[in-house]
Design a protein around this motif. Structure first.
Motif, PDB file in Angstrom:
ATOM      1  N   GLN A 125       0.838  -1.181  -0.166  1.00  0.00           N
ATOM      2  CA  GLN A 125      -0.040  -0.046   0.121  1.00  0.00           C
ATOM      3  C   GLN A 125       0.903   1.359   0.013  1.00  0.00           C
ATOM      4  OE1 GLN A 125      -3.474  -0.146  -0.384  1.00  0.00           O
ATOM      5  NE2 GLN A 125      -2.682  -2.303  -0.667  1.00  0.00           N
ATOM      6  N   LEU A 126       0.457   2.160  -0.997  1.00  0.00           N
ATOM      7  CA  LEU A 126       1.331   3.363  -1.066  1.00  0.00           C
ATOM      8  C   LEU A 126       0.844   4.867  -0.418  1.00  0.00           C
ATOM      9  CD1 LEU A 126       2.438   2.800  -4.700  1.00  0.00           C
ATOM     10  CD2 LEU A 126       3.939   2.316  -2.566  1.00  0.00           C
ATOM     11  N   THR A 127       1.604   5.557   0.246  1.00  0.00           N
ATOM     12  CA  THR A 127       1.155   6.728   0.616  1.00  0.00           C
ATOM     13  C   THR A 127       2.003   7.784  -0.011  1.00  0.00           C
ATOM     14  OG1 THR A 127       2.877   6.423   2.535  1.00  0.00           O
ATOM     15  CG2 THR A 127       0.552   5.754   3.144  1.00  0.00           C
ATOM     16  N   GLN A 128       1.170   9.076   0.062  1.00  0.00           N
ATOM     17  CA  GLN A 128       1.904  10.217  -0.694  1.00  0.00           C
ATOM     18  C   GLN A 128       3.203  10.716  -0.131  1.00  0.00           C
ATOM     19  OE1 GLN A 128       0.450  11.421  -3.769  1.00  0.00           O
ATOM     20  NE2 GLN A 128       2.262  12.519  -3.912  1.00  0.00           N
ATOM     21  N   GLY A 129       3.961  10.899  -0.876  1.00  0.00           N
ATOM     22  CA  GLY A 129       5.124  11.616  -0.248  1.00  0.00           C
ATOM     23  C   GLY A 129       5.149  13.047  -0.890  1.00  0.00           C
ATOM     24  N   LEU A 130       6.537  13.296  -1.202  1.00  0.00           N
ATOM     25  CA  LEU A 130       6.872  14.704  -1.546  1.00  0.00           C
ATOM     26  C   LEU A 130       6.646  14.788  -3.331  1.00  0.00           C
ATOM     27  CD1 LEU A 130       9.968  15.475   0.415  1.00  0.00           C
ATOM     28  CD2 LEU A 130       7.785  16.430   0.866  1.00  0.00           C
ATOM     29  N   GLY A 131       5.630  15.935  -3.815  1.00  0.00           N
ATOM     30  CA  GLY A 131       5.629  15.697  -4.921  1.00  0.00           C
ATOM     31  C   GLY A 131       4.992  14.685  -5.777  1.00  0.00           C
ATOM     32  N   LYS A 132       5.597  14.027  -6.723  1.00  0.00           N
ATOM     33  CA  LYS A 132       4.949  12.917  -7.471  1.00  0.00           C
ATOM     34  C   LYS A 132       5.500  11.632  -6.975  1.00  0.00           C
ATOM     35  CE  LYS A 132       4.663  15.324 -11.882  1.00  0.00           C
ATOM     36  NZ  LYS A 132       4.918  15.144 -13.283  1.00  0.00           N
ATOM     37  N   GLU A 133       6.019  11.582  -5.739  1.00  0.00           N
ATOM     38  CA  GLU A 133       6.582  10.442  -4.961  1.00  0.00           C
ATOM     39  C   GLU A 133       5.571  10.053  -3.894  1.00  0.00           C
ATOM     40  OE1 GLU A 133      10.115  10.691  -2.190  1.00  0.00           O
ATOM     41  OE2 GLU A 133      11.163  11.099  -4.135  1.00  0.00           O
ATOM     42  N   VAL A 134       5.607   8.472  -4.120  1.00  0.00           N
ATOM     43  CA  VAL A 134       4.795   7.626  -3.093  1.00  0.00           C
ATOM     44  C   VAL A 134       5.643   6.538  -2.500  1.00  0.00           C
ATOM     45  CG1 VAL A 134       2.593   8.127  -4.262  1.00  0.00           C
ATOM     46  CG2 VAL A 134       4.148   6.107  -4.859  1.00  0.00           C
ATOM     47  N   ASN A 135       5.400   6.350  -1.331  1.00  0.00           N
ATOM     48  CA  ASN A 135       6.191   5.357  -0.782  1.00  0.00           C
ATOM     49  C   ASN A 135       5.392   4.339   0.199  1.00  0.00           C
ATOM     50  OD1 ASN A 135       5.944   6.506   2.025  1.00  0.00           O
ATOM     51  ND2 ASN A 135       6.971   8.081   1.084  1.00  0.00           N
ATOM     52  N   GLY A 136       6.054   3.293   0.362  1.00  0.00           N
ATOM     53  CA  GLY A 136       5.323   2.076   1.006  1.00  0.00           C
ATOM     54  C   GLY A 136       6.393   1.254   1.840  1.00  0.00           C
ATOM     55  N   ASP A 137       6.239   0.690   2.947  1.00  0.00           N
ATOM     56  CA  ASP A 137       7.061  -0.155   3.478  1.00  0.00           C
ATOM     57  C   ASP A 137       6.482  -1.672   3.469  1.00  0.00           C
ATOM     58  OD1 ASP A 137       8.729   1.832   4.566  1.00  0.00           O
ATOM     59  OD2 ASP A 137       7.515   2.273   6.224  1.00  0.00           O
ATOM     60  N   LEU A 138       7.304  -2.596   3.442  1.00  0.00           N
ATOM     61  CA  LEU A 138       6.799  -3.880   3.673  1.00  0.00           C
ATOM     62  C   LEU A 138       7.897  -4.821   4.288  1.00  0.00           C
ATOM     63  CD1 LEU A 138       7.807  -5.645   0.346  1.00  0.00           C
ATOM     64  CD2 LEU A 138       8.145  -3.410   0.409  1.00  0.00           C
ATOM     65  N   ARG A 139       7.206  -5.763   4.781  1.00  0.00           N
ATOM     66  CA  ARG A 139       8.045  -6.966   5.433  1.00  0.00           C
ATOM     67  C   ARG A 139       8.206  -8.166   4.614  1.00  0.00           C
ATOM     68  NH1 ARG A 139       7.466 -11.068   9.004  1.00  0.00           N
ATOM     69  NH2 ARG A 139       8.726 -11.202  10.616  1.00  0.00           N
ATOM     70  N   VAL A 140       9.283  -8.617   4.464  1.00  0.00           N
ATOM     71  CA  VAL A 140       9.526  -9.532   3.425  1.00  0.00           C
ATOM     72  C   VAL A 140      10.117 -11.090   4.391  1.00  0.00           C
ATOM     73  CG1 VAL A 140      10.700 -10.625   1.457  1.00  0.00           C
ATOM     74  CG2 VAL A 140      10.366  -7.998   1.448  1.00  0.00           C
ATOM     75  N   PRO A 141       9.003 -11.806   4.630  1.00  0.00           N
ATOM     76  CA  PRO A 141       9.284 -12.879   5.811  1.00  0.00           C
ATOM     77  C   PRO A 141      10.218 -14.037   5.032  1.00  0.00           C
ATOM     78  CG  PRO A 141       6.857 -13.081   4.712  1.00  0.00           C
ATOM     79  CD  PRO A 141       7.401 -11.814   4.181  1.00  0.00           C
ATOM     80  N   ASN A 142      11.052 -14.582   5.709  1.00  0.00           N
ATOM     81  CA  ASN A 142      11.773 -15.742   5.455  1.00  0.00           C
ATOM     82  C   ASN A 142      13.091 -15.429   4.785  1.00  0.00           C
ATOM     83  OD1 ASN A 142      10.237 -17.665   7.011  1.00  0.00           O
ATOM     84  ND2 ASN A 142       8.897 -17.620   5.098  1.00  0.00           N
ATOM     85  N   MET A 143      13.366 -14.197   4.759  1.00  0.00           N
ATOM     86  CA  MET A 143      14.501 -13.873   3.728  1.00  0.00           C
ATOM     87  C   MET A 143      15.429 -13.080   4.801  1.00  0.00           C
ATOM     88  SD  MET A 143      13.736 -12.397   0.307  1.00  0.00           S
ATOM     89  CE  MET A 143      12.390 -13.117  -0.970  1.00  0.00           C
ATOM     90  N   THR A 144      17.009 -13.624   4.635  1.00  0.00           N
ATOM     91  CA  THR A 144      18.034 -12.860   5.300  1.00  0.00           C
ATOM     92  C   THR A 144      18.606 -11.684   4.466  1.00  0.00           C
ATOM     93  OG1 THR A 144      19.520 -14.635   4.341  1.00  0.00           O
ATOM     94  CG2 THR A 144      18.385 -14.957   6.647  1.00  0.00           C
ATOM     95  N   ALA A 145      18.271 -11.622   3.131  1.00  0.00           N
ATOM     96  CA  ALA A 145      18.930 -10.700   2.322  1.00  0.00           C
ATOM     97  C   ALA A 145      18.200 -10.626   1.294  1.00  0.00           C
ATOM     98  CB  ALA A 145      20.300 -10.889   2.123  1.00  0.00           C
ATOM     99  N   VAL A 146      18.023  -9.411   0.650  1.00  0.00           N
ATOM    100  CA  VAL A 146      16.883  -9.071  -0.614  1.00  0.00           C
ATOM    101  C   VAL A 146      18.352  -8.631  -1.877  1.00  0.00           C
ATOM    102  CG1 VAL A 146      15.485  -7.396  -1.596  1.00  0.00           C
ATOM    103  CG2 VAL A 146      15.118  -8.232   0.729  1.00  0.00           C
ATOM    104  N   LEU A 147      18.129  -9.295  -2.677  1.00  0.00           N
ATOM    105  CA  LEU A 147      19.023  -9.101  -3.836  1.00  0.00           C
ATOM    106  C   LEU A 147      18.400  -8.331  -4.857  1.00  0.00           C
ATOM    107  CD1 LEU A 147      20.611 -12.856  -4.095  1.00  0.00           C
ATOM    108  CD2 LEU A 147      21.522 -10.958  -3.099  1.00  0.00           C
ATOM    109  N   SER A 148      17.308  -8.495  -5.083  1.00  0.00           N
ATOM    110  CA  SER A 148      16.641  -7.446  -6.243  1.00  0.00           C
ATOM    111  C   SER A 148      14.979  -7.478  -6.034  1.00  0.00           C
ATOM    112  CB  SER A 148      16.918  -7.928  -7.446  1.00  0.00           C
ATOM    113  OG  SER A 148      16.284  -9.319  -7.826  1.00  0.00           O
TER     114      SER A 148
END
Length: 183
Positions: A125-148
């Protein structure tokens, strides 16, 4: 006797920084850690993707429970920032995250050849940021590192959906810098 030993110690170890000075003339000398930070802080550019995508690592700030209480398990926290050149607002995104699971492995440090063995597809889910920017946080379960991260689709405020495949595919590698305090 002690003062003579201190003088000898200062002369012996005082010359070590001089030996490690950069031999090049007229160029500033940066430490190895500083150069590594400069080389890894810029996010890669995805050609063909109509949306600017950036991913940052986040610390979850939680405590690890020990003893008889169960923890939620390992996970990676990510902060996604999307910028749309179009005037329409993005409200949600479907992402596919590629990374490493918690299984034991041996990796040569210089090869950088870690192959993802964990994949997760998540809605953000994305929330409005500055200008044309939106952002969102996510929790990726069962991963120790994100490569891409692949951006599969974006839902706009008017209900339409953009799908990204082929030439328009959107991929990003998370920033390699991870702040451990603050936002």
């Amino acid at each position: 006797m002690k003062s003579a030993a201190l003088v000898l110690f200062a002369l012996l170890f005082g010359s070590i920084p001089l030996a490690s000075q950069n031999a090049s003339q007229g160029q500033p000398s940066y430490g190895v850690a500083r150069m590594e930070l400069l080389n890894t802080a810029a996010p890669p550019i995805t050609i063909g993707c109509p949306v600017s995508l950036r991913a940052q690592h986040r610390a979850d700030g939680g405590l690890l429970n020990v003893g008889k209480s169960r923890s939620e398990g390992i996970a990676q926290m990510l902060h996604l920032i999307l910028t749309n050149p179009d005037a329409r607002r993005m409200v949600a995104a479907l992402v596919r995250v590629h990374g490493l699971s918690g299984k034991a492995r041996v990796t040569q440090t210089r090869s950088g050849s870690d192959q993802p063995d964990a994949v997760a597809t998540l809605n953000v889910q994305l929330t409005q940021g500055l200008g044309k920017e939106v952002n969102g946080d996510l929790r990726v379960p069962n991963m120790t590192a994100v490569l891409s991260i692949d951006l599969n689709s974006v839902t706009l405020a008017d209900g339409s959906t953009w799908n990204f495949t082929g030439r328009d595919a959107c991929h990003v590698v998370p920033d390699k810098l991870m702040l451990i305090a603050g936002h």
